[in-house]
Scaffold this motif. Structure first.
Motif, PDB file in Angstrom:
ATOM      1  N   GLN A  68       0.840  -1.193   0.000  1.00  0.00           N
ATOM      2  CA  GLN A  68       0.000   0.000   0.000  1.00  0.00           C
ATOM      3  C   GLN A  68       0.875   1.242   0.000  1.00  0.00           C
ATOM      4  O   GLN A  68       1.820   1.355   0.781  1.00  0.00           O
ATOM      5  CB  GLN A  68      -0.885   0.010   1.256  1.00  0.00           C
ATOM      6  CG  GLN A  68      -1.512   1.344   1.616  1.00  0.00           C
ATOM      7  CD  GLN A  68      -2.799   1.616   0.870  1.00  0.00           C
ATOM      8  OE1 GLN A  68      -3.598   0.713   0.676  1.00  0.00           O
ATOM      9  NE2 GLN A  68      -3.002   2.858   0.468  1.00  0.00           N
ATOM     10  N   PHE A  69       0.578   2.181  -0.890  1.00  0.00           N
ATOM     11  CA  PHE A  69       1.260   3.468  -0.822  1.00  0.00           C
ATOM     12  C   PHE A  69       0.754   4.233   0.393  1.00  0.00           C
ATOM     13  O   PHE A  69      -0.446   4.302   0.650  1.00  0.00           O
ATOM     14  CB  PHE A  69       1.014   4.285  -2.092  1.00  0.00           C
ATOM     15  CG  PHE A  69       1.969   3.966  -3.205  1.00  0.00           C
ATOM     16  CD1 PHE A  69       3.304   4.318  -3.115  1.00  0.00           C
ATOM     17  CD2 PHE A  69       1.535   3.314  -4.344  1.00  0.00           C
ATOM     18  CE1 PHE A  69       4.187   4.033  -4.135  1.00  0.00           C
ATOM     19  CE2 PHE A  69       2.414   3.019  -5.373  1.00  0.00           C
ATOM     20  CZ  PHE A  69       3.751   3.379  -5.265  1.00  0.00           C
ATOM     21  N   LYS A 108     -10.567  -0.343  -4.964  1.00  0.00           N
ATOM     22  CA  LYS A 108      -9.229  -0.161  -4.397  1.00  0.00           C
ATOM     23  C   LYS A 108      -8.283  -1.131  -5.098  1.00  0.00           C
ATOM     24  O   LYS A 108      -8.523  -2.336  -5.091  1.00  0.00           O
ATOM     25  CB  LYS A 108      -9.258  -0.434  -2.891  1.00  0.00           C
ATOM     26  CG  LYS A 108      -7.936  -0.182  -2.179  1.00  0.00           C
ATOM     27  CD  LYS A 108      -8.125  -0.376  -0.674  1.00  0.00           C
ATOM     28  CE  LYS A 108      -6.820  -0.161   0.068  1.00  0.00           C
ATOM     29  NZ  LYS A 108      -6.356   1.234  -0.014  1.00  0.00           N
ATOM     30  N   ARG A 109      -7.240  -0.602  -5.708  1.00  0.00           N
ATOM     31  CA  ARG A 109      -6.304  -1.455  -6.424  1.00  0.00           C
ATOM     32  C   ARG A 109      -5.523  -2.329  -5.444  1.00  0.00           C
ATOM     33  O   ARG A 109      -4.928  -1.828  -4.498  1.00  0.00           O
ATOM     34  CB  ARG A 109      -5.322  -0.615  -7.248  1.00  0.00           C
ATOM     35  CG  ARG A 109      -5.993   0.249  -8.276  1.00  0.00           C
ATOM     36  CD  ARG A 109      -5.135   0.529  -9.484  1.00  0.00           C
ATOM     37  NE  ARG A 109      -3.817   1.078  -9.207  1.00  0.00           N
ATOM     38  CZ  ARG A 109      -2.996   1.528 -10.160  1.00  0.00           C
ATOM     39  NH1 ARG A 109      -3.386   1.496 -11.426  1.00  0.00           N
ATOM     40  NH2 ARG A 109      -1.821   2.030  -9.857  1.00  0.00           N
ATOM     41  N   GLU A 110      -5.518  -3.613  -5.692  1.00  0.00           N
ATOM     42  CA  GLU A 110      -4.850  -4.538  -4.788  1.00  0.00           C
ATOM     43  C   GLU A 110      -3.347  -4.373  -4.814  1.00  0.00           C
ATOM     44  O   GLU A 110      -2.665  -4.548  -3.804  1.00  0.00           O
ATOM     45  CB  GLU A 110      -5.225  -5.983  -5.146  1.00  0.00           C
ATOM     46  CG  GLU A 110      -4.682  -7.012  -4.170  1.00  0.00           C
ATOM     47  CD  GLU A 110      -5.145  -8.412  -4.475  1.00  0.00           C
ATOM     48  OE1 GLU A 110      -4.374  -9.170  -5.089  1.00  0.00           O
ATOM     49  OE2 GLU A 110      -6.289  -8.742  -4.129  1.00  0.00           O
ATOM     50  N   GLU A 111      -2.789  -4.017  -5.989  1.00  0.00           N
ATOM     51  CA  GLU A 111      -1.336  -3.986  -6.123  1.00  0.00           C
ATOM     52  C   GLU A 111      -0.680  -2.824  -5.388  1.00  0.00           C
ATOM     53  O   GLU A 111       0.489  -2.904  -5.018  1.00  0.00           O
ATOM     54  CB  GLU A 111      -0.923  -3.956  -7.601  1.00  0.00           C
ATOM     55  CG  GLU A 111      -1.364  -2.711  -8.359  1.00  0.00           C
ATOM     56  CD  GLU A 111      -2.732  -2.842  -8.982  1.00  0.00           C
ATOM     57  OE1 GLU A 111      -3.016  -2.096  -9.929  1.00  0.00           O
ATOM     58  OE2 GLU A 111      -3.513  -3.695  -8.509  1.00  0.00           O
ATOM     59  N   LEU A 145       3.843  -2.571   3.903  1.00  0.00           N
ATOM     60  CA  LEU A 145       3.198  -3.871   3.807  1.00  0.00           C
ATOM     61  C   LEU A 145       2.203  -4.004   4.954  1.00  0.00           C
ATOM     62  O   LEU A 145       2.500  -3.609   6.090  1.00  0.00           O
ATOM     63  CB  LEU A 145       4.232  -4.994   3.872  1.00  0.00           C
ATOM     64  CG  LEU A 145       5.351  -4.935   2.821  1.00  0.00           C
ATOM     65  CD1 LEU A 145       6.333  -6.088   3.032  1.00  0.00           C
ATOM     66  CD2 LEU A 145       4.787  -4.959   1.408  1.00  0.00           C
ATOM     67  N   TYR A 146       1.031  -4.539   4.663  1.00  0.00           N
ATOM     68  CA  TYR A 146       0.013  -4.651   5.707  1.00  0.00           C
ATOM     69  C   TYR A 146      -0.726  -5.975   5.591  1.00  0.00           C
ATOM     70  O   TYR A 146      -0.721  -6.632   4.536  1.00  0.00           O
ATOM     71  CB  TYR A 146      -0.973  -3.484   5.641  1.00  0.00           C
ATOM     72  CG  TYR A 146      -1.946  -3.545   4.479  1.00  0.00           C
ATOM     73  CD1 TYR A 146      -3.248  -4.018   4.653  1.00  0.00           C
ATOM     74  CD2 TYR A 146      -1.563  -3.140   3.200  1.00  0.00           C
ATOM     75  CE1 TYR A 146      -4.141  -4.071   3.588  1.00  0.00           C
ATOM     76  CE2 TYR A 146      -2.450  -3.190   2.136  1.00  0.00           C
ATOM     77  CZ  TYR A 146      -3.727  -3.661   2.340  1.00  0.00           C
ATOM     78  OH  TYR A 146      -4.607  -3.718   1.282  1.00  0.00           O
ATOM     79  N   ASP A 147      -1.356  -6.362   6.679  1.00  0.00           N
ATOM     80  CA  ASP A 147      -2.120  -7.612   6.738  1.00  0.00           C
ATOM     81  C   ASP A 147      -3.569  -7.321   6.348  1.00  0.00           C
ATOM     82  O   ASP A 147      -4.335  -6.775   7.141  1.00  0.00           O
ATOM     83  CB  ASP A 147      -2.047  -8.200   8.147  1.00  0.00           C
ATOM     84  CG  ASP A 147      -2.714  -9.572   8.238  1.00  0.00           C
ATOM     85  OD1 ASP A 147      -3.282 -10.023   7.223  1.00  0.00           O
ATOM     86  OD2 ASP A 147      -2.655 -10.184   9.319  1.00  0.00           O
TER      87      ASP A 147
END
Length: 494
Positions: free
Chosen positions: A6-7, A201-204, A272-274
Motif C-alpha cells: 500500500q502506498f 481499491k487497487r490490490e497492487e 506492507l500490511y495484513d
C-alpha cells in the motif's frame, strides 16, 4: 495473514508554509476542465476554521465513514442498502455547492470594452455554472490565514467540542495549516457505498479509484466519504477524486502535489500490511484504540515470514525493497511521530500527519532544556485540539509525539553546542541517538530520493489487468492479447 502492499504518505505539519503550491500543481494537472472548477483534490486549510467543504468534519451533519453496531459489526454511517435506496433521489447527507463555493470568473472584457464614463470600469464576478452575476460569499481558501478571527474559529467542528478549554481572545490565538488529499484508506467507505461498483481499491498498491465507465452518478460515495474528497462533476455526471497521480507513480515519478511542495513536508512510500485484519483494526470498541491496531497490521518489511507471504500474494521484489527503504514506515511505526487524520471515522486512512510544534505562551518561562516536558500542555496550539483531529481525543498520544519532536531539537542543539547529551531525555521518549540522527536527516535535510521511494509498475501486471478488463470474446480471439491492446491504443489515439 494476507500481506499486501500500500502506498502511504506522511505530511510534516511543522514545516507546512500554507503556500498552496501543491494545490496549484494538482489543479493545473487534473481539475482544469468543465465541471471541475470547484474541485480541489488537494487543498490546504487554515486551522482552526471550517475547512473545505464547510464543516466537513461534522459527521452528525454528513454521516460519513463507518459506525460500530451493538454486536461489534461495521456499518456505513449513511445507512444500509435499504436506507440508501430510499434516499436514491434525495440524499440529505450531501454537501451542496454552497458548502464548497460556486465557481466564478470575472467579466474582464468590461475593463477594455466599457463605454467612456466618469466611473472606473470593474470586472464583475459571474458564475461558471450559470453564467449569471453572483455575489461572492465564499471561495477557495476563503478563510486562509484567518484562524485568529472568532468567526472562522467558531465554525470549526473540532473547536466546538473544546469551547470551554480554548480561548478566543486575540492574545491566545493560534494557527496551523492542514494540507489534505484523498487518504486512499485501507477500509474505504466510498467503495462500500457505491451501488454501481465503480469505486474500487487497487490490490497492487492500495490506490482508490473510480471507474468512469461504471459510474452512474448516484453520489453515495461522496456522502460516505467522511473527508469529503470525492466530488461530483456536474458536466459529465460522474464522480471524481484524487488518483494519487497513479500514471506518474507507475513510471516512478512523484505525484504532482508531493513533487511541488515548497516546504518539503511530504513523504511517500510503500508499506506492507495484513489485509486479513483490516476489519479487526477498524472495529475497535474504543476509537482511541484504532491507531494501535493500525500499527499492528502495518508489518515489518524485513521479517522473513512477511516477505514470503507478500511474494505469495503477488507483491514484487521491488515493492518489498521500497518498503524497506522508505522512511514512512519508521515515522509511523518505529519512531511513532505521525498520526492519522480522524481515526474515529474507521476508514483507516493512509495519509498520516506529524503534528506541529508551537511556541509556548508568554507567561511560561523555561530555564533549561530539561524543563520542556512538563510544560508541553502550555504550547500555543492546545493539545486537546490536536487530539480532536489526530487521535480521537487521546491527548497522551499527541503529547508523546510532541515530546519526541522537542527531544530532537534539544539533542541537535546540545550536539552543536558541544554539550553532553542528556540521556534521561532519550529514555523518556524511548529513542536512541541513532534514531535522533536519522530523524534529523529525514525531517530536516532529506533529499528527493530519500523522501519518495517509489517502485514502478510491472508490465506483466498491466497486461493482466488489461486482459481482465476486456470482454472474453476479445481476449480469446485468434490475434491474441497483444494485437488487441495495439488495436485499442490505435482507437484511443484516433
Amino acid at each position: 495473514m494476507k500481506v499486501l502492499s500500500q502506498f502511504m504518505g506522511v505530511f510534516n505539519l511543522d514545516k507546512c508554509l500554507g503556500c498552496n503550491a501543491c494545490t496549484v500543481a494538482c489543479k493545473n494537472l487534473w481539475t482544469n476542465r468543465e465541471g471541475t472548477e470547484y474541485m480541489y483534490w488537494n487543498n490546504v486549510e487554515t486551522r482552526p476554521g471550517p475547512g473545505y467543504p464547510l464543516e466537513w468534519e461534522d459527521q452528525e451533519k454528513y454521516r460519513g465513514g463507518w459506525i460500530l453496531t451493538k454486536d461489534g459489526k461495521l456499518k456505513l454511517a449513511i445507512g444500509g442498502r435499504i436506507a440508501r435506496l430510499l434516499e436514491l433521489f434525495h440524499n440529505p447527507y450531501l454537501p451542496t455547492i454552497d458548502d464548497y463555493f460556486e465557481p466564478f470568473t470575472y467579466t474582464y472584457e468590461n475593463l477594455v470594452n466599457a463605454k467612456e464614463s466618469d466611473k472606473q470600469p470593474v470586472a464583475e464576478p459571474v458564475s461558471l455554472i450559470t453564467g449569471k452575476r453572483i455575489e461572492l460569499r465564499l471561495g477557495p481558501n476563503w478563510n486562509d490565514d484567518l484562524a485568529g478571527g472568532t468567526e472562522a474559529i467558531l465554525k470549526d467542528p473540532n473547536f466546538k467540542k473544546l469551547e470551554n478549554k480554548v480561548k478566543t481572545d486575540f492574545e491566545n490565538a493560534f494557527m496551523m495549516y492542514l494540507p489534505r488529499i484523498c487518504n486512499h484508506c485501507l477500509n474505504p467507505s466510498c467503495v462500500a457505498a457505491c451501488p454501481a461498483g465503480a469505486m474500487y481499491k487497487r490490490e497492487e498498491d492500495g490506490i482508490v479509484l473510480n471507474d468512469q465507465n461504471k459510474c452512474r452518478g448516484w453520489r453515495f460515495c461522496i456522502a460516505a466519504c467522511p473527508y469529503k474528497k470525492v466530488y461530483y462533476n456536474w458536466a459529465t455526471g460522474k464522480a471524481e477524486k484524487c488518483i494519487l497521480c497513479y500514471p506518474r507513480l507507475e513510471t516512478g515519478q512523484i505525484p504532482a502535489c508531493f513533487h511541488e511542495c515548497v516546504g518539503r513536508i511530504r513523504y511517500l512510500g510503500v508499506v506492507l500490511y495484513d489485509a486479513d485484519r483490516v476489519e479487526w483494526a477498524a472495529s475497535a470498541r474504543d476509537p482511541k484504540e484504532i491507531i494501535d491496531r493500525m500499527l499492528q497490521i502495518i508489518l515489518d518489511p524485513f521479517d522473513e515470514e512477511v516477505i514470503k507471504n507478500a511474494k505469495e500474494n503477488g507483491v514484487t521484489g521491488d515493492f518489498i525493497e521500497a518498503a524497506q527503504k522508505t522512511p514512512v514506515y519508521k515515522m509511523v511505526k518505529i519512531w511513532k511521530i505521525a498520526l492519522p487524520l480522524h481515526p474515529e471515522f474507521r476508514t483507516l486512512p493512509m495519509i498520516w500527519y506529524i503534528p506541529p510544534l508551537s511556541p509556548l505562551v508568554e507567561n511560561i518561562k523555561v530555564k533549561s532544556d530539561e524543563e520542556f516536558f512538563p510544560i508541553v500542555d502550555h504550547m500555543r496550539i492546545p493539545i486537546e485540539y490536536l487530539a480532536s483531529m489526530f487521535t480521537a481525543g487521546d491527548t497522551e498520544k499527541v503529547k508523546n509525539v510532541l515530546k519526541k519532536l522537542i527531544t530532537l531539537r534539544i539533542y541537535m542543539r546540545q550536539k552543536r553546542l558541544g554539550k553532553k547529551v542528556n540521556e534521561e531525555l532519550l529514555k523518556e521518549v524511548s529513542l536512541t541517538e541513532k534514531d535522533l540522527e536519522e530523524m534529523y536527516r529525514v525531517l530536516a535535510i532529506a533529499r528527493l530520493e530519500d523522501r519518495f521511494v517509489i517502485p514502478t509498475a510491472h508490465k506483466e501486471k498491466a497486461l493482466k489487468m488489461f486482459e481482465e478488463s476486456l470482454a472474453p470474446e476479445y481476449v480469446q480471439g485468434s490475434r491474441g492479447l497483444q494485437q488487441t491492446i495495439r488495436r485499442d491504443l490505435r482507437l484511443r489515439k484516433s
